[in-house]
Design an enzyme around this catalytic site. Structure first.
Site, mmCIF file in Angstrom:
data_model
loop_
_atom_site.group_PDB
_atom_site.id
_atom_site.type_symbol
_atom_site.label_atom_id
_atom_site.label_comp_id
_atom_site.label_asym_id
_atom_site.label_seq_id
_atom_site.Cartn_x
_atom_site.Cartn_y
_atom_site.Cartn_z
ATOM 1 N N ASP A 90 0.704 -1.326 -0.270
ATOM 2 C CA ASP A 90 -0.114 0.077 -0.005
ATOM 3 C C ASP A 90 0.810 1.291 -0.087
ATOM 4 O OD1 ASP A 90 1.020 -0.200 2.741
ATOM 5 O OD2 ASP A 90 -0.705 -0.651 3.645
ATOM 6 N N GLU A 112 -0.728 -8.964 -1.166
ATOM 7 C CA GLU A 112 -1.208 -8.296 -0.081
ATOM 8 C C GLU A 112 -2.352 -7.502 -0.414
ATOM 9 O OE1 GLU A 112 0.261 -5.400 2.807
ATOM 10 O OE2 GLU A 112 1.250 -7.134 3.799
ATOM 11 N N GLU A 126 -2.295 5.209 3.061
ATOM 12 C CA GLU A 126 -2.294 3.616 2.812
ATOM 13 C C GLU A 126 -3.814 3.108 2.338
ATOM 14 O OE1 GLU A 126 -0.730 4.956 5.219
ATOM 15 O OE2 GLU A 126 1.580 4.352 4.922
ATOM 16 N N HIS A 207 6.047 4.832 13.020
ATOM 17 C CA HIS A 207 6.439 5.662 11.870
ATOM 18 C C HIS A 207 5.270 6.013 11.040
ATOM 19 C CE1 HIS A 207 5.102 2.770 8.705
ATOM 20 N NE2 HIS A 207 5.715 1.899 9.552
ATOM 21 N N ARG A 209 2.561 8.073 9.480
ATOM 22 C CA ARG A 209 1.808 9.475 9.113
ATOM 23 C C ARG A 209 0.970 9.974 9.851
ATOM 24 N NH1 ARG A 209 4.658 12.025 4.224
ATOM 25 N NH2 ARG A 209 5.881 10.532 3.592
ATOM 26 N N HIS A 239 12.661 4.781 13.192
ATOM 27 C CA HIS A 239 12.410 5.017 11.885
ATOM 28 C C HIS A 239 13.121 6.410 11.501
ATOM 29 C CE1 HIS A 239 10.388 5.971 7.942
ATOM 30 N NE2 HIS A 239 9.836 4.639 8.064
HETATM 31 C C1 UD1 Z 1 6.787 4.551 3.860
HETATM 32 C C2 UD1 Z 1 5.334 4.403 3.320
HETATM 33 C C3 UD1 Z 1 4.391 3.645 4.438
HETATM 34 C C4 UD1 Z 1 5.185 2.364 4.957
HETATM 35 C C5 UD1 Z 1 6.712 2.882 5.484
HETATM 36 C C6 UD1 Z 1 7.432 1.540 5.721
HETATM 37 C C7 UD1 Z 1 3.986 5.762 2.080
HETATM 38 C C8 UD1 Z 1 3.311 7.102 1.773
HETATM 39 N N1 UD1 Z 1 4.530 5.584 3.046
HETATM 40 O O1 UD1 Z 1 6.341 5.395 4.792
HETATM 41 O O2 UD1 Z 1 3.284 2.920 3.849
HETATM 42 O O3 UD1 Z 1 4.697 1.610 6.090
HETATM 43 O O4 UD1 Z 1 7.340 3.450 4.372
HETATM 44 O O5 UD1 Z 1 8.530 2.138 6.692
HETATM 45 O O6 UD1 Z 1 4.372 5.053 0.680
HETATM 46 N N2 UD1 Z 1 14.173 8.245 5.190
HETATM 47 C C9 UD1 Z 1 15.443 7.832 5.355
HETATM 48 N N3 UD1 Z 1 16.014 6.614 4.742
HETATM 49 C C10 UD1 Z 1 15.200 5.804 4.335
HETATM 50 C C11 UD1 Z 1 13.940 5.667 4.630
HETATM 51 C C12 UD1 Z 1 13.302 6.983 4.863
HETATM 52 O O7 UD1 Z 1 16.034 9.000 5.516
HETATM 53 O O8 UD1 Z 1 15.966 4.491 4.178
HETATM 54 C C13 UD1 Z 1 13.371 9.063 5.649
HETATM 55 C C14 UD1 Z 1 13.555 10.399 4.677
HETATM 56 O O9 UD1 Z 1 13.676 11.576 5.201
HETATM 57 C C15 UD1 Z 1 12.062 10.078 3.990
HETATM 58 C C16 UD1 Z 1 11.247 9.927 4.925
HETATM 59 O O10 UD1 Z 1 11.945 9.198 5.983
HETATM 60 O O11 UD1 Z 1 11.830 11.431 3.166
HETATM 61 C C17 UD1 Z 1 9.987 9.283 4.580
HETATM 62 O O12 UD1 Z 1 10.059 8.134 3.702
HETATM 63 P P1 UD1 Z 1 8.441 7.667 2.853
HETATM 64 O O13 UD1 Z 1 8.802 6.464 2.383
HETATM 65 O O14 UD1 Z 1 7.929 9.013 2.497
HETATM 66 O O15 UD1 Z 1 7.417 7.714 4.144
HETATM 67 P P2 UD1 Z 1 7.718 6.544 5.456
HETATM 68 O O16 UD1 Z 1 7.162 7.022 6.457
HETATM 69 O O17 UD1 Z 1 8.676 5.930 5.431
HETATM 70 N N1 UDP Z 2 12.012 -4.154 10.384
HETATM 71 C C1 UDP Z 2 13.315 -4.326 10.223
HETATM 72 N N2 UDP Z 2 14.087 -3.517 11.072
HETATM 73 C C2 UDP Z 2 13.701 -2.697 11.928
HETATM 74 C C3 UDP Z 2 12.573 -2.562 12.170
HETATM 75 C C4 UDP Z 2 11.550 -3.383 11.302
HETATM 76 O O1 UDP Z 2 13.656 -5.124 9.247
HETATM 77 O O2 UDP Z 2 14.838 -2.198 12.446
HETATM 78 C C5 UDP Z 2 11.011 -4.893 9.649
HETATM 79 C C6 UDP Z 2 10.041 -5.491 10.268
HETATM 80 O O3 UDP Z 2 10.393 -6.897 10.682
HETATM 81 C C7 UDP Z 2 8.738 -5.663 9.278
HETATM 82 C C8 UDP Z 2 8.989 -4.428 8.622
HETATM 83 O O4 UDP Z 2 10.241 -3.960 8.704
HETATM 84 O O5 UDP Z 2 8.986 -6.975 8.392
HETATM 85 C C9 UDP Z 2 8.038 -3.405 8.842
HETATM 86 O O6 UDP Z 2 8.447 -2.261 8.257
HETATM 87 P P1 UDP Z 2 7.498 -0.907 8.717
HETATM 88 O O7 UDP Z 2 7.383 -0.982 10.116
HETATM 89 O O8 UDP Z 2 8.907 0.077 8.262
HETATM 90 O O9 UDP Z 2 6.406 -0.749 7.434
HETATM 91 P P2 UDP Z 2 5.218 -1.257 7.576
HETATM 92 O O10 UDP Z 2 5.034 -3.038 7.549
HETATM 93 O O11 UDP Z 2 4.141 -0.567 8.763
HETATM 94 O O12 UDP Z 2 4.804 -0.839 6.418
#
Ligand code: UD1
Ligand code: UDP
Length: 365
Positions: A90, A112, A126, A207, A209, A239
């Site tokens: 999602d 999924e 999502e 994490h 939003r 995160h």
């Molecule tokens: C995204 C997904 C969310 C998912 C989550 C898993 C969307 C809108 N959101 O949320 O559904 O649950 O990923 O973790 O698709 N950042 C880093 N390094 C990284 C990753 C992220 O610095 O490796 C920081 C950056 O500042 C980035 C911010 O996190 O801009 C947000 O990343 P983004 O993918 O937009 O949203 P998530 O909150 O991670």
């Molecule tokens: N996870 C990981 N390292 C971490 C925290 C989580 O590998 O430090 C894994 C966790 O086991 C799960 C996935 O990341 O499989 C979940 O990701 P996240 O919570 O970022 O996203 P969501 O599942 O909410 O989309």
């Protein structure tokens, strides 16, 4: 298409299975909506993307991310001209991947599929991303019977719905067997064990939003209260989103019983899950994983699109409200009968064979 950490975790079993079973070209496109957290999973699973769009920017907004992804993914589809696009979950990567494919009349498979909270603002964005993908896809891989039922209610034809289990269980079991067979990984958390002796570990991730602002502050307040107890240590892989990391670091860093750590490699996180006494999370994937280890999960959301854990009695919704999080955590710490009732090791989300079912449908099509 893979963009974020959870997509890579949940798709690597399918990618590997597909590559093992077909001579057709399988092109892996990493949008790198996440950078470091995606690379962690790709490295661990030996998946080398054929294309890497490197779209992540610091603190990206939904409109910037969506626009960048749609344009970049569209260009990739024009170059590669695939006969099918597979998206997972999602995220904005999954939604734009499906939309760009639709604009080119390329069929889409959704791994999924059918998760619904019924509230378009939770999880946000999502819930709407999934609905968009669900409208476009012609193959819906529903992890559970309940998810399949949600698709039927939206008039998805029966022959397009396949109940497969969630690939997260395939991934988790693969990671667990790596941890079990590698003494270095198994001993990775000896320092935390040594530092905290008999304290019970509360493992926390967040994490979402929709929790930014008041929700994260409520979670931080709750954690500050919980960790006043001497018998508890909190382990929290932060995160990197600054809306999460900055607030939690400011409130919790330096506390002797709080371990604020960087995002962990998947195998290390699986090791942490087995070490934990209780899990507090707003994550989708972590909710799906914890029951395999018999770990009670308090879900820091008002609603969940994964109610199977709540129904199975292994998870409870506590919102991002300080008092509810504290009360439910203390209850688990203090009431052994309640703890035992929630800690049954049973996973309602899958049996570890989702990838085979998915690949069979993909290859039979
Ligand atoms: C995204 C997904 C969310 C998912 C989550 C898993 C969307 C809108 N959101 O949320 O559904 O649950 O990923 O973790 O698709 N950042 C880093 N390094 C990284 C990753 C992220 O610095 O490796 C920081 C950056 O500042 C980035 C911010 O996190 O801009 C947000 O990343 P983004 O993918 O937009 O949203 P998530 O909150 O991670
Ligand atoms: N996870 C990981 N390292 C971490 C925290 C989580 O590998 O430090 C894994 C966790 O086991 C799960 C996935 O990341 O499989 C979940 O990701 P996240 O919570 O970022 O996203 P969501 O599942 O909410 O989309």
């Amino acid at each position: 298409m893979v963009g974020t950490r959870p997509e890579a975790i949940k798709l690597f079993p399918v990618i590997n299975q597909l590559k093992a079973q077909t001579s057709a070209a399988v092109t892996v496109c990493a949008t790198a909506q996440h950078r470091h957290m995606l690379d962690q999973v790709l490295r661990l699973t030996n998946i080398v993307p054929d294309i890497d769009l490197d779209v992540m920017r610091a603190n990206q907004t939904l409109d910037q991310l969506t626009a960048r992804l749609l344009q970049n993914v569209g260009e990739v589809l024009d170059q590669v001209r695939p006969s099918r696009v597979i998206v997972q979950g999602d995220t904005t990567t999954a939604m734009t991947g499906a939309l760009a494919a639709y604009y080119r009349r390329i069929p889409v498979s959704h791994v999924e599929a059918g998760l619904r909270s019924g509230d378009i603002y939770a999880p946000w964005p999502e819930e709407v991303n999934r609905k968009i993908i669900g409208t476009i896809a012609d193959q819906h891989f529903a992890p559970t019977a309940r998810a399949a039922e949600a698709l039927r209610r939206e008039n998805v034809p029966e022959e397009r719905i396949h109940v497969t289990g969630n690939t997260v269980v395939d991934a988790l079991l693969a990671a667990r067997s790596i941890v079990d067979s590698d003494p270095r990984l198994a001993s990775r958390w000896d320092s935390i064990r040594a530092a905290h002796g008999n304290r019970r570990i509360v493992l926390v991730t967040c994490h979402r939003r929709e929790n930014f602002g008041a929700g994260i502050l409520g979670i931080a307040d709750a954690l500050q209260t919980i960790v006043k107890r001497q018998d508890v240590a909190i382990v929290l892989p932060l995160h990197p989103n600054p809306n999460v990391a900055d607030v939690l670091s400011e409130r919790l860093s330096g506390h002797p019983r709080v371990e604020l750590i960087t995002p962990q490699d998947y195998t290390d996180f699986v090791g942490l899950l087995s070490l934990a006494y209780v899990v507090l999370t707003d994550s989708g994937g972590v909710q799906e994983e914890a029951p395999t280890f018999g770990k009670p999960v308090l879900v820091m959301r008002e609603t969940t699109e994964r109610p199977e854990g709540v129904e199975a009695g292994t998870a409870r919704l506590v919102g991002a409200d300080r008092d509810r999080i504290v009360a439910e955590t203390f209850r688990l710490l203090d009431d052994d009968d309640h703890y035992s009732a929630m800690s049954r090791a049973h996973n309602p989300f899958g049996d570890g064979h989702a990838r085979e079912r998915i690949v069979k449908v993909l290859l039979d099509a």
